[in-house]
Every structure is written in structure tokens, then in C-alpha cells.
Design a protein around this motif. Structure first.
Motif, PDB file in Angstrom:
ATOM      1  N   HIS A 167       0.850  -1.196   0.000  1.00  0.00           N
ATOM      2  CA  HIS A 167       0.000   0.000   0.000  1.00  0.00           C
ATOM      3  C   HIS A 167       0.888   1.249   0.000  1.00  0.00           C
ATOM      4  O   HIS A 167       2.109   1.153   0.138  1.00  0.00           O
ATOM      5  CB  HIS A 167      -0.899  -0.001   1.241  1.00  0.00           C
ATOM      6  CG  HIS A 167      -0.121   0.181   2.514  1.00  0.00           C
ATOM      7  ND1 HIS A 167       0.552  -0.852   3.124  1.00  0.00           N
ATOM      8  CD2 HIS A 167       0.134   1.284   3.269  1.00  0.00           C
ATOM      9  CE1 HIS A 167       1.168  -0.408   4.196  1.00  0.00           C
ATOM     10  NE2 HIS A 167       0.946   0.891   4.314  1.00  0.00           N
ATOM     11  N   ASP A 169       1.101   5.181   1.845  1.00  0.00           N
ATOM     12  CA  ASP A 169       0.533   5.881   2.993  1.00  0.00           C
ATOM     13  C   ASP A 169      -0.271   7.116   2.582  1.00  0.00           C
ATOM     14  O   ASP A 169      -1.148   7.559   3.334  1.00  0.00           O
ATOM     15  CB  ASP A 169       1.636   6.232   3.991  1.00  0.00           C
ATOM     16  CG  ASP A 169       2.181   4.979   4.670  1.00  0.00           C
ATOM     17  OD1 ASP A 169       1.535   3.913   4.552  1.00  0.00           O
ATOM     18  OD2 ASP A 169       3.244   5.046   5.309  1.00  0.00           O
ATOM     19  N   HIS A 255       4.771  -0.125  -0.078  1.00  0.00           N
ATOM     20  CA  HIS A 255       5.496  -0.935   0.907  1.00  0.00           C
ATOM     21  C   HIS A 255       4.565  -1.947   1.558  1.00  0.00           C
ATOM     22  O   HIS A 255       3.336  -1.830   1.472  1.00  0.00           O
ATOM     23  CB  HIS A 255       6.175  -0.033   1.943  1.00  0.00           C
ATOM     24  CG  HIS A 255       5.227   0.845   2.693  1.00  0.00           C
ATOM     25  ND1 HIS A 255       4.714   2.001   2.154  1.00  0.00           N
ATOM     26  CD2 HIS A 255       4.674   0.743   3.924  1.00  0.00           C
ATOM     27  CE1 HIS A 255       3.898   2.564   3.028  1.00  0.00           C
ATOM     28  NE2 HIS A 255       3.850   1.815   4.108  1.00  0.00           N
TER      29      HIS A 255
HETATM   30 FE   FE2 Z   1       2.252   2.064   5.546  1.00  0.00          FE
END
Ligand code: FE2
Length: 308
Positions: A167, A169, A255
Motif C-alpha cells: 500500500h 501511505d 510498501h
Molecule cells: Fe504504511
């Protein structure tokens, strides 16, 4: 494939200010990720760990897993999650609970994470989340005017610490233009066996894949972005780091981490900051506009850093 760049914070020529050297800054721009080794010393890591364990003891009795019935669980969990946007709460590992929501393992081994405002509300976390070294890293990656939006202490428990899918952030914290930066601090040695961070260097340049935002009906949902970028998973690198290392990454850096199936935990502390010069989305799940909420603090916001 070139490994992710590793560096140390250095004093500038006049020895007054910390900074990242130009090679490290360039590597971050290229890859969207950078490893700063020896960012925090062993004592600071131990203090954060001990305080996280104290907070679990204090906060766990108020969490939905121990307070609400199974029937109420979903609604209660959503409401509880949102209540921690400007507060502090405990979140359990799925595998730690039985069908009735009762703990199957001791409390100290059952918690997935603490979130999301310890950096403002807890004196130990506040002390270790502010200061010129944090500011130097933020400035080095192009975030000169950081505001801290959230903190999480992630336990990655031995044997049951769950997987986190790939995903970005920026999916969870949106600004215009995009400015969120993630700071991932290893409280213990992190390696492939205990679920260290993995990521796709360079893939941040492809843009955002999805957005988590509040719909007009008030419910938070994930929405795909069009055109949807395809990530090249061949670029995956595992970012094994010793305790005290800081992994700093761009909000669009994809990540993930695998489950921890070892008998050794993998504690980490994360912070997310955005630029004060951008527009913070009104439908982000974290808001500080209520009359009872303090505004976001900066890394060297002296009033905030000395409070408590
Ligand atoms: Fe994350």
C-alpha cells in the motif's frame, strides 16, 4: 538492482545543525525511500518500548475487544478506530481473539498496534517524536515545514504478527499537493524472518493507487484512482535494519510486510508528517478541527515539544 541507500545524520560544517548529505538526498528523490542508521540510541528505543507496554495495560480495558459484545463488534470497532484519530487506543491482532472477541493469548502478546496521537498525548512518546534530528531528516527529504499527523507503535507479535499488504501511505493521508512522508523507526532488529518492511524503490513515481476517504454518508471507504498504476513487484526489496534505524519514505512509496512467524517480536514506531504549506483534505480520517483538539505539532514546535 541497486540496494536502498543507507546513511547517517551528520553535523553540518559549522557543527550546529544536523543534516542529510547530498548523496542521501538524491537517493531519496530517486527511490522514494532512504535508511538512516543509528538514528535513535538503544536507551531511547528501550524507553519507547517500555512506555508502549505500559500504555497497553492502561488502554486495553477500554478497547472494543474487551468491552463490546460480538453483535456490536463491527460498529463499535469503527467508532473506536475513529476515536483514536486525536487520541490513543489499542488494536488487537485478529489471531489473538476467539469468535467471541475474547483473548486467546496473554495481553502482552495480543496487541497489533497502538495509535494514533501518542506523539502529542504521551510525554515519553512526545519527547522522542520531536527535536532537531527529526527536523533534519524531514528537511533532507524536502519537507521543510512538517506537521505531525499520526503515530503508531506496531508490535508485530511473535508467531501471530499479521501481514500488511502492499500500500501507499498517501492513501490514508491526503494533501494537495501530495506531501505525506512516513518515518519508520526500528525499536528492535528487523529482518525478513520477523516481518521487516519491504518496498518498491522508484515506484512512487507512478502516482497514487487508491484513496481512503469519508463518503457523504459519513463512512470511510477505499476508492480506486484512475488510471490505476501497476506496480512492478520485481523491484521488491526487503529493508532489513538494525535497532535504532529510521526508514523514511515518500507517501507514494509502495510498501508491505509479511507475517511474523518467528518467536521473536519486531517492534517499530512510525510517524507521518505532512507539509504545513499544502491543503489538508477535509475528508481525511484524521482531523484536528474540533474545539477539544490541539492543532498538529511540528518536529521543533517548542511549545508542543516541552508540554507534559
Ligand atoms: Fe504504511
Amino acid at each position: 538492482m541497486k540496494p536502498v541507500h543507507r546513511t547517517h545524520l551528520r553535523r553540518s560544517n559549522n557543527a550546529l545543525r544536523w543534516g542529510l548529505d547530498t548523496e542521501a538526498q538524491a537517493a531519496y528523490q530517486q527511490d522514494g525511500v532512504l535508511i538512516v542508521e543509528d538514528f535513535l540510541d538503544a536507551q531511547a528505543c528501550a524507553e519507547l518500548r517500555a512506555q508502549a507496554e505500559r500504555l497497553v495495560e492502561v488502554l486495553a480495558p477500554q478497547s472494543p475487544a474487551t468491552v463490546f459484545s460480538t453483535r456490536d463488534q463491527r460498529h463499535a470497532r469503527d467508532a473506536y478506530f475513529e476515536s483514536t484519530a486525536a487520541g490513543m487506543g489499542v488494536f488487537f491482532e485478529e489471531e489473538a481473539l476467539d469468535a467471541q472477541g475474547q483473548l486467546k493469548v496473554p495481553l502482552s502478546r495480543a496487541v497489533n498496534k497502538l495509535g494514533h496521537a501518542m506523539h502529542d498525548l504521551d510525554p515519553v512518546f512526545q519527547r522522542h517524536s520531536h527535536g532537531p534530528r527529526w527536523q533534519a531528516v524531514a528537511e533532507g527529504v524536502g519537507l521543510a515545514d512538517p506537521l505531525l499527523v499520526q503515530s503508531m507503535y506496531i508490535f508485530k507479535q511473535p508467531g501471530i504478527g499479521g501481514e500488511v499488504n502492499c500500500h501507499q501511505d498517501a492513501t490514508f493521508l491526503s494533501t494537495q499537493p501530495q506531501s505525506v512522508v512516513g518515518f519508520w523507526l526500528a525499536i528492535e532488529d528487523a529482518h525478513q524472518g520477523n516481518g521487516c518492511l519491504g518496498g518498491l524503490p522508484g515506484e512512487h513515481a507512478k502516482g497514487l493507487k487508491e484513496l481512503f476517504r469519508r463518503d457523504p454518508d459519513g463512512v470511510l471507504r477505499l476508492h480506486p484512482i484512475h488510471p490505476r498504476p501497476e506496480w512492478d513487484m520485481q523491484r521488491l526489496q526487503w529493508l532489513a535494519v538494525p535497532r535504532g534505524s529510521l526508514i523514511v519514505f515518500h507517501g507514494l512509496f509502495p510498501h508491505l510486510s509479511l507475517a511474523n512467524r518467528l518467536a521473536q517480536s519486531r517492534h517499530a514506531y512510525t510517524l507521518h508528517a505532512v507539509s504545513a504549506g499544502t491543503t489538508y483534505a477535509k475528508d481525511n480520517w484524521i482531523q484536528r478541527d474540533g474545539p477539544q483538539n490541539a492543532p498538529f505539532s511540528g518536529f521543533i514546535d517548542l511549545e508542543s515539544a516541552t508540554r507534559g
